[in-house]
Write a protein that holds these residues in place. Structure first.
Motif, short mmCIF file in Angstrom:
data_model
loop_
_atom_site.label_atom_id
_atom_site.label_comp_id
_atom_site.label_asym_id
_atom_site.label_seq_id
_atom_site.Cartn_x
_atom_site.Cartn_y
_atom_site.Cartn_z
N GLU A 128 0.82 -1.21 0.00
CA GLU A 128 0.00 0.00 0.00
C GLU A 128 0.86 1.27 0.00
O GLU A 128 0.36 2.35 0.33
N THR A 129 2.12 1.14 -0.38
CA THR A 129 2.98 2.31 -0.53
C THR A 129 2.91 2.79 -1.97
O THR A 129 3.30 2.07 -2.89
N ALA A 130 2.37 3.97 -2.17
CA ALA A 130 2.29 4.53 -3.52
C ALA A 130 3.60 5.23 -3.86
O ALA A 130 4.19 5.92 -3.04
N SER A 131 4.04 5.02 -5.08
CA SER A 131 5.23 5.70 -5.58
C SER A 131 4.90 7.16 -5.87
O SER A 131 3.77 7.51 -6.20
N LYS A 132 5.89 8.00 -5.76
CA LYS A 132 5.74 9.34 -6.31
C LYS A 132 5.58 9.20 -7.83
O LYS A 132 5.96 8.18 -8.41
N PRO A 133 5.03 10.23 -8.49
CA PRO A 133 4.81 10.14 -9.93
C PRO A 133 6.10 9.89 -10.72
O PRO A 133 7.17 10.37 -10.36
N VAL A 134 5.96 9.10 -11.78
CA VAL A 134 7.08 8.75 -12.66
C VAL A 134 6.78 9.31 -14.05
O VAL A 134 5.71 9.06 -14.60
N LEU A 135 7.71 10.07 -14.59
CA LEU A 135 7.56 10.65 -15.93
C LEU A 135 8.11 9.69 -16.97
O LEU A 135 9.23 9.20 -16.82
N VAL A 136 7.34 9.40 -18.01
CA VAL A 136 7.73 8.45 -19.04
C VAL A 136 8.27 9.19 -20.26
O VAL A 136 7.62 10.09 -20.79
N LEU A 137 9.46 8.80 -20.71
CA LEU A 137 10.05 9.35 -21.93
C LEU A 137 10.26 8.20 -22.92
O LEU A 137 11.24 7.47 -22.83
N PRO A 138 9.36 8.04 -23.89
CA PRO A 138 9.51 6.97 -24.90
C PRO A 138 10.31 7.47 -26.10
O PRO A 138 9.84 8.31 -26.87
N VAL A 139 11.52 6.96 -26.25
CA VAL A 139 12.40 7.34 -27.35
C VAL A 139 12.44 6.20 -28.37
O VAL A 139 12.61 5.04 -27.99
N LEU A 140 12.29 6.55 -29.64
CA LEU A 140 12.30 5.54 -30.71
C LEU A 140 13.52 5.73 -31.61
O LEU A 140 13.78 6.84 -32.09
N ARG A 141 14.28 4.64 -31.79
CA ARG A 141 15.39 4.65 -32.75
C ARG A 141 14.90 3.98 -34.03
O ARG A 141 14.59 2.79 -34.05
N LYS A 142 14.82 4.77 -35.10
CA LYS A 142 14.30 4.28 -36.37
C LYS A 142 15.20 4.76 -37.51
O LYS A 142 15.42 5.95 -37.66
N ALA A 143 15.70 3.79 -38.27
CA ALA A 143 16.59 4.11 -39.40
C ALA A 143 17.75 4.99 -38.97
O ALA A 143 18.14 5.93 -39.68
N GLY A 144 18.29 4.71 -37.77
CA GLY A 144 19.45 5.44 -37.29
C GLY A 144 19.14 6.80 -36.69
O GLY A 144 20.07 7.52 -36.29
N VAL A 145 17.87 7.19 -36.61
CA VAL A 145 17.47 8.49 -36.08
C VAL A 145 16.71 8.30 -34.77
O VAL A 145 15.88 7.39 -34.65
#
Length: 377
Positions: A128-145
Motif C-alpha cells: 500500500e505504498t504509492a510511488s511518487k509520480p514517474v515521468l515516461v520518456l519513450p524514445v524511438l530509434r528508427k533508421a538510425g534516427v
C-alpha cells in the motif's frame, strides 16, 4: 508528499485533469471515477443496484492496485453486502437519471483497517505504498534516427493512449509541447543526461523518469515487426535498474499494434515490480533509532504527521526532543531498504551516518545516475 497534489500540478504546469487517478488523491484506499449504468423497473431501484455494483467494481480495482497479479486468485470472492462492510463512505460525483435508468460516476473510500484485516486473514500479500509520480520518456530509434517529441514517434503514441494509471505507480506522459522540447532532446534522453532529466522531472512534479528506448526492426521470415526495448528508471532513491526486452509481432501484425502490446506489458511490469518490492511483511518486525533533524515545533508536528501515514511504520516513539533534534524509535515491518523507500515517498530522507541513523524532512536530491542491470522498479 506521497502523491502529486494540486499545488504540484499548478507549479509544474500540469493540469490535474491529465494526472493519473492515483496521483489526484492522497489515499490509496480511495477509488476514483467508478462508472455505473443500471436500468431497472424504477429509477430508485436502478440507483440502489448501481451503487451496490459501483462498490463491487471499486473493490475489484482496489485489489488490482494492492495485490500482486500472481495472488489475485487468493482474494476472497465477496458479495455486495460484504463489500459494503469494507466501505467507509462514497460520493456521487456526477449522475443522470430517467424513469428507469441511473448513470453515475462514484468515488469510493474503503476502510484501510477492514481491508487489511480481510487480506491478512486470507493470507493474501499486499502493498500500500504509492510511488511518487514517474515521468515516461519513450524514445524511438528508427533508421538510425532518434525520435522523442516528433509526431511520427509511434512509440510515444503507444504510451500516450494507455489508460490513466490506477495503480501504486502514477505514470505521467509529458505533453510534447515547446517546454518539453526545450527541456530535453532525444539524444540527451537516450544517454541519460542527468541535468536535463532532472529539469523535466521537476517541472512535472515527478520523482523519477522512466526512459523507454525502443529500436524498431523486422523479422522477414515471419513477415512480422520486432522491437528491442531498453527500459531504465532514473531517480533519487535506491539503485537505478535497466531492463532489456525483445518483442516480436505476429505474422502481418502492424508495428503500431506491437508497440501498443509492448507498452502495456512494460507498464504492467513496472507496477508489479513496485508491489513486489513493497509488500508488507507482517512476520518481519524491526526497530530502528533515528535522530530527526528539525527546525522547531512545526517541523516536529509535520514529521509526526508524515510518519503516521506510512504503512510500514507500526509506531514512532519519541525518546528525546530539543529545538533542533528529536530522537525517535521506529518500529516497522520489512527491511531497511523498504523503510527508506517508503519514507522517501513522503519526502523524508533516512540515511545511515557514522554515529547514528539520521532522518530529515525533504527528499534526497533528484539526481539521475547511471543505471545498473536488473529489474525495473
Amino acid at each position: 508528499g506521497l502523491l502529486l497534489c494540486t499545488l504540484a500540478a499548478a507549479t509544474s504546469g500540469v493540469s490535474a485533469a491529465t494526472l493519473p487517478l492515483i496521483a489526484q488523491i492522497d489515499d490509496v484506499f480511495t477509488v476514483l471515477e467508478v462508472q455505473v449504468d443500471i436500468t431497472a423497473k424504477t429509477a430508485a431501484v436502478a440507483r440502489e443496484l448501481a451503487l451496490a455494483e459501483g462498490q463491487i467494481q471499486a473493490f475489484r480495482r482496489l485489489m488490482m492496485r494492492l495485490v500482486p497479479r500472481r495472488d489475485h486468485a487468493s482474494v476472497p470472492p465477496l458479495g455486495a453486502e460484504s463489500v459494503a462492510e469494507l466501505v467507509r463512505n462514497f460520493e456521487v460525483d456526477r449522475e443522470k437519471t430517467s424513469s428507469v435508468r441511473y448513470i453515475a460516476t462514484l468515488k469510493v473510500r474503503f476502510s484501510p483497517s477492514r481491508v487489511r484485516t480481510l487480506l491478512r486473514g486470507a493470507g493474501v500479500p499486499f502493498a500500500e505504498t504509492a510511488s511518487k509520480p514517474v515521468l515516461v520518456l519513450p524514445v524511438l530509434r528508427k533508421a538510425g534516427v532518434l525520435l522523442l517529441w516528433d509526431d511520427i514517434n509511434v512509440w510515444r503514441r503507444a504510451w500516450a493512449v494507455l489508460p490513466q494509471s490506477d495503480g501504486l505507480v502514477p505514470m505521467i506522459m509529458p505533453a510534447a509541447d515547446l517546454a518539453d522540447i526545450n527541456d530535453i532532446g532525444p539524444e540527451q534522453a537516450a544517454r541519460g543526461d542527468e541535468d536535463r532529466l532532472r529539469v523535466i522531472a521537476a517541472r512535472y512534479g515527478a520523482a523519477d523518469v522512466l526512459l523507454a528506448l525502443a529500436k524498431q526492426g523486422a523479422d522477414p521470415d515471419r513477415n512480422a515487426p520486432t522491437l528491442q526495448i531498453t527500459v531504465s528508471r532514473f531517480g533519487a532513491v535506491g539503485p537505478d535498474r535497466t531492463l532489456v526486452r525483445s518483442f516480436t509481432g505476429n505474422a502481418g501484425e502492424t508495428i503500431e499494434r506491437l508497440m501498443a502490446r509492448a507498452a502495456i506489458d512494460l507498464n504492467t511490469g513496472v507496477e508489479e515490480n513496485w508491489k513486489s518490492d513493497n509488500l508488507l511483511k507482517f512476520d518481519e518486525r524491526r526497530r530502528l533509532t533515528a535522530i530527526a533533524q528539525i527546525g522547531g515545533l512545526a517541523d516536529w508536528i509535520e514529521l509526526r504527521r508524515r510518519l503516521r501515514r506510512i504503512a510500514f511504520i507500526q509506531s514512532s516513539d519519541l525518546m528525546s526532543l530539543s529545538r533542533t533534534e528529536a530522537t525517535i524509535l521506529l518500529s516497522y515491518l520489512g527491511d531497511e531498504e523498504q523503510l527508506i523507500l517508503a519514507l522517501a515517498q513522503r519526502d523524508l530522507t533516512l540515511s545511515r551516518e557514522p554515529l547514528s541513523w539520521v532522518l530529515r524532512l525533504g527528499s534526497a536530491p533528484n539526481q539521475a545516475r547511471n543505471p545498473q542491470p536488473g529489474k525495473v522498479e
